[in-house]
Design an enzyme around this catalytic site. Structure first.
Site, short mmCIF file in Angstrom:
data_model
loop_
_atom_site.label_atom_id
_atom_site.label_comp_id
_atom_site.label_asym_id
_atom_site.label_seq_id
_atom_site.Cartn_x
_atom_site.Cartn_y
_atom_site.Cartn_z
CE LYS A 258 -3.85 -1.98 2.66
NZ LYS A 258 -4.90 -2.36 1.75
CD GLU B 22 -5.43 5.54 4.21
OE1 GLU B 22 -4.48 5.47 3.40
OE2 GLU B 22 -6.56 5.12 3.97
CG HIS C 31 -12.41 -3.05 7.22
ND1 HIS C 31 -12.85 -1.76 7.10
CD2 HIS C 31 -11.87 -3.14 8.46
CE1 HIS C 31 -12.58 -1.10 8.21
NE2 HIS C 31 -11.99 -1.92 9.06
NE ARG D 196 -7.71 -9.82 -5.86
CZ ARG D 196 -8.86 -9.33 -5.42
NH1 ARG D 196 -9.95 -9.46 -6.15
NH2 ARG D 196 -8.95 -8.69 -4.27
P1 ADP Z 1 -7.73 -4.08 2.80
O1 ADP Z 1 -6.70 -4.13 1.70
O2 ADP Z 1 -7.24 -4.66 4.09
O3 ADP Z 1 -9.06 -4.61 2.37
P2 ADP Z 1 -8.40 -1.32 2.21
O4 ADP Z 1 -7.33 -0.31 2.18
O5 ADP Z 1 -8.89 -1.85 0.89
O6 ADP Z 1 -7.92 -2.53 3.14
O7 ADP Z 1 -9.62 -0.80 3.03
C1 ADP Z 1 -10.72 -1.63 3.35
C2 ADP Z 1 -11.92 -0.81 3.77
O8 ADP Z 1 -11.62 0.03 4.89
C3 ADP Z 1 -12.44 0.15 2.72
O9 ADP Z 1 -13.32 -0.45 1.83
C4 ADP Z 1 -13.13 1.20 3.57
O10 ADP Z 1 -14.39 0.74 3.97
C5 ADP Z 1 -12.27 1.27 4.81
N1 ADP Z 1 -11.26 2.35 4.70
C6 ADP Z 1 -10.04 2.27 4.16
N2 ADP Z 1 -9.38 3.44 4.22
C7 ADP Z 1 -10.19 4.30 4.84
C8 ADP Z 1 -10.08 5.69 5.24
N3 ADP Z 1 -8.99 6.41 5.01
N4 ADP Z 1 -11.14 6.24 5.85
C9 ADP Z 1 -12.25 5.54 6.12
N5 ADP Z 1 -12.41 4.25 5.79
C10 ADP Z 1 -11.40 3.62 5.16
#
Ligand code: ADP
Length: 652
Positions: free
Chosen positions: A116, A200, A235, A297
């Site tokens: 990330k 973040e 999530h 993917r």
């Molecule tokens: P992972 O790769 O573990 O699935 P992600 O970065 O894709 O993690 O984030 C998963 C979920 O977390 C997102 O779909 C969203 O719901 C929540 N999320 C991620 N980043 C943020 C953020 N900065 N603020 C609020 N919610 C977030």
């Protein structure tokens, strides 16, 4: 076009890839583990190769075994599906080295997007908006805490190697930062072998909106519109739709352009998804979306894009992998109507969504011509504890969002799953939820509405229990009818006493593990069966298995069996101190020994199922009298783990 493909996956995605591959005239090659020898994905392919024991780490995740199988089968290409090795650059490389076409992006693109922090740095450089935050090398706790303060609370700590929501912690107050960082790092280390994190800004009212992109090897890249995946639990996506509610054509063009820019920056080829987090407060807007990550993917939720575009994304993957050009230009991509997908899982929403495994005694979907069901199992197959317990994806497409959600809810309400418990009723309630339908939702919606969605313990469904008792009674009387009466059977209707022309009978039954007495009354008008005065449900679906009856009502399953009066099934050893495995799993640890004195509520054992740990607690005060399992042993759902005897009064 390619001539053959080995599908390095299982379940619904393997079945789905095989369907398109066959239509395109490819020879299809499945791989399977010991647990999957009879699986639907094996039955769906032209041939199948064994790759090892049930645990994925010893079969579906072993690159060497998959490459060997591909060589043995003479496979020209490998499709990785999603999950497993689909985002593993080493696997893409191994394919290339073996002269096999990997149906996905080049290894470098996978690597560029794999972490990330690196992905965010790359996006920032390319001019794609990223969530404000810190994603650098320094990992000193004090330094990270300072960064969090500068970003401003609430913040989100994320594992740089993250996925599946692991290693992620929301922090609301400076004072809570240290503990949250510690937990996130520990979880990240355990899950990914990499404790590094980034920090973040936590977006308030977050909506998860992702863009489907495609790129070919000729320098073309386009997007196929967005999907809204904001309905999540832990999530994990639960319901996905396209288009996103409140999305305008202008904003779609802007987000799409950002996604295409992201794909180009990564040197991307094939199908990919750029996930954005959008600030939903006050509606979607140009200045309110940020890059989160790229999935290199096919996504689980790709069918909603297929529904609104009328395209087959797997076909596009094959064409691009074979060196072809993108079939359409950006302005030729047309979106029509609204599509929604729901993920049907073998899990129990009333018990914290605990996975529920076992044989699918019944699995039936309504005959709605416009309902698409992507599934890796059929009636009679089993949901095993080894893999993700998804049963199927239900996808609907209609002219409006309203109509699509109605159609989805109706389909879920008429879906029959017997054996394992399912989230069908929960999903139907979601599809009907007022605020969701009004477009008032963000990623916190499910957690905030668990009770209204039925995801809390509900009492016995007496009407369903009575319906099941009725069925058992009918079955038993049919069985006994031609024979002389068996005096020993508690079911023998002649044992009942007669009163004023009525014949009454008490039926001892087990309802979802609880001992219940149903009442049957025979009058001149027929037989009436009740439980605690509640009459048998007329609006139920009854599935009769050999040793049980499953009654499905409002998406909820009630299991009814005959109670054998010779053994007391409710409290073996009579003390209520029996601890059973709540699901099929592995004994990770025993926290007590025979003879240990325990207090009610004390942790006694840990079971692992579906990669989640579940702690078992002592139901009573007492002394551990028996331990029935060994550490690392596999236990079946309902199996005896240990027995606690109430402490006897000390004598003298
Ligand atoms: P992972 O790769 O573990 O699935 P992600 O970065 O894709 O993690 O984030 C998963 C979920 O977390 C997102 O779909 C969203 O719901 C929540 N999320 C991620 N980043 C943020 C953020 N900065 N603020 C609020 N919610 C977030």
């Amino acid at each position: 076009m390619l001539k053959s493909v080995l599908i390095a996956n299982r379940g619904e995605i393997a079945v789905r890839v095989a369907r398109t591959a066959k239509r395109l005239g490819l020879r299809t090659i499945a791989v399977y583990s010991q647990a999957d020898a009879q699986a639907l994905h094996v039955r769906s392919c032209d041939e199948a190769h064994f790759v090892g024991p049930a645990p994925a780490a010893q079969s579906y995740l072993v690159i060497e075994k998959l490459i060997d199988a591909a060589k043995a089968a003479g496979a020209e290409s490998i499709h990785p599906g999603y999950g497993f090795l689909s985002e593993n650059a080493g696997f893409a490389e191994a394919c290339r080295d073996a002269g096999i076409v990997f149906i996905g992006p080049p290894p470098d693109a996978i690597r560029a997007m794999g972490l990330k922090d690196r992905a965010k740095a790359l996006m920032e450089k390319a001019g794609v908006p990223v969530v404000p935050g810190y994603h650098g090398e320094l990992q000193e706790p004090k330094f990270l805490k300072q960064k969090a303060y500068e970003i401003g609370y609430p913040v989100l700590i994320k594992a740089v190697a993250g996925g599946g929501g692991k290693g992620m912690r929301r922090v609301d107050r400076h004072a809570d930062f240290d503990a949250a960082l510690d937990a996130a790092q520990r979880e990240a280390q355990a899950a990914f072998g990499d404790a590094r994190v980034l920090i973040e800004k936590y977006v308030s009212a977050p909506r998860h909106i992702e863009m489907q992109i495609f790129a070919d090897t000729h320098g073309n890249a386009i997007h196929l519109g967005e999907r809204d995946c904001s309905l999540q639990r832990r999530h994990q996506k639960v319901i996905e739709e396209a288009p996103a509610p409140g999305m305008s054509a202008d904003l779609r063009a802007i987000m799409g352009a950002a996604a295409v820019k992201a794909a180009r920056a990564a040197g991307y080829v094939g199908a990919g998804t750029i996930e954005f987090i959008a600030d939903g407060a006050g509606g979607l807007k140009e200045s309110g979306f940020w890059f989160m990550e790229m999935n290199t993917r096919l996504q689980v939720e790709h069918p909603v894009t297929e529904a609104v575009t009328g395209l087959d994304l797997v076909e596009w993957q094959f064409r691009i992998a074979a060196g072809g050009k993108l079939p359409l230009k950006q302005d030729q991509v047309l979106l029509s109507g609204h599509a929604v997908e729901a993920r049907l899982y073998a899990e129990d929403p009333e018990r914290g969504f605990l996975p529920s495994t076992g044989k699918l005694i019944a699995l039936r979907f309504p005959a709605d011509g416009s309902l698409r069901v992507d599934s890796g199992v059929e009636e009679g197959d089993a949901v095993t504890p080894f893999y993700d317990p998804m049963i199927a994806k239900l996808i609907v497409h209609d002219e409006t969002r309203e109509a699509a959600l109605d159609r989805l809810a109706a389909a879920l309400e008429r879906t029959v799953v017997a054996g394992p418990r399912s989230n069908a009723g929960f999903l139907a309630a979601l599809a009907r939820a007022q605020a969701f339908r009004a477009g008032e939702f963000d990623t916190g919606f499910i957690d905030e509405h668990l009770a209204e969605l039925g995801a809390v313990r509900q009492g016995l469904d007496r009407a369903a229990a009575a319906r099941g008792a009725e069925e058992l009674l009918k079955r038993e009387s049919e069985r006994l009818a031609p024979q002389p009466r068996e005096a020993s059977s508690p079911w023998d209707a002649t044992d009942a006493f007669q009163l004023l022309g009525e014949r009454r009978l008490t039926l001892p039954i087990m309802v979802d593990g609880e001992a219940v007495a149903a009442q049957a009354v025979y009058t001149a008008n027929g037989r009436v069966v009740t439980v605690d005065g509640v009459a048998s449900a007329a609006d139920a679906v009854v599935v009769a298995a050999e040793d049980a009856v499953y009654v499905l009502r409002h998406g909820r399953q009630t299991k009814i069996t005959l109670r054998d009066l010779s053994i007391d099934e409710t409290a073996e050893s009579g003390a209520g101190g029996l601890v059973r495995a709540p699901m099929h799993g592995k004994v990770l640890g025993l926290l007590v020994e025979k003879g240990t004195t325990v207090a009610r509520g004390q942790r006694v054992a840990i079971i692992e199922a579906m990669k989640m740990e579940h702690t078992l607690h002592a139901p009573i005060d007492g002394v551990v009298a028996e331990i029935a399992v060994a550490k690392d042993a596999q236990v079946a759902e309902g199996a005896k783990v240990l027995v606690i005897e109430p402490k006897k009064e000390e004598l003298g």
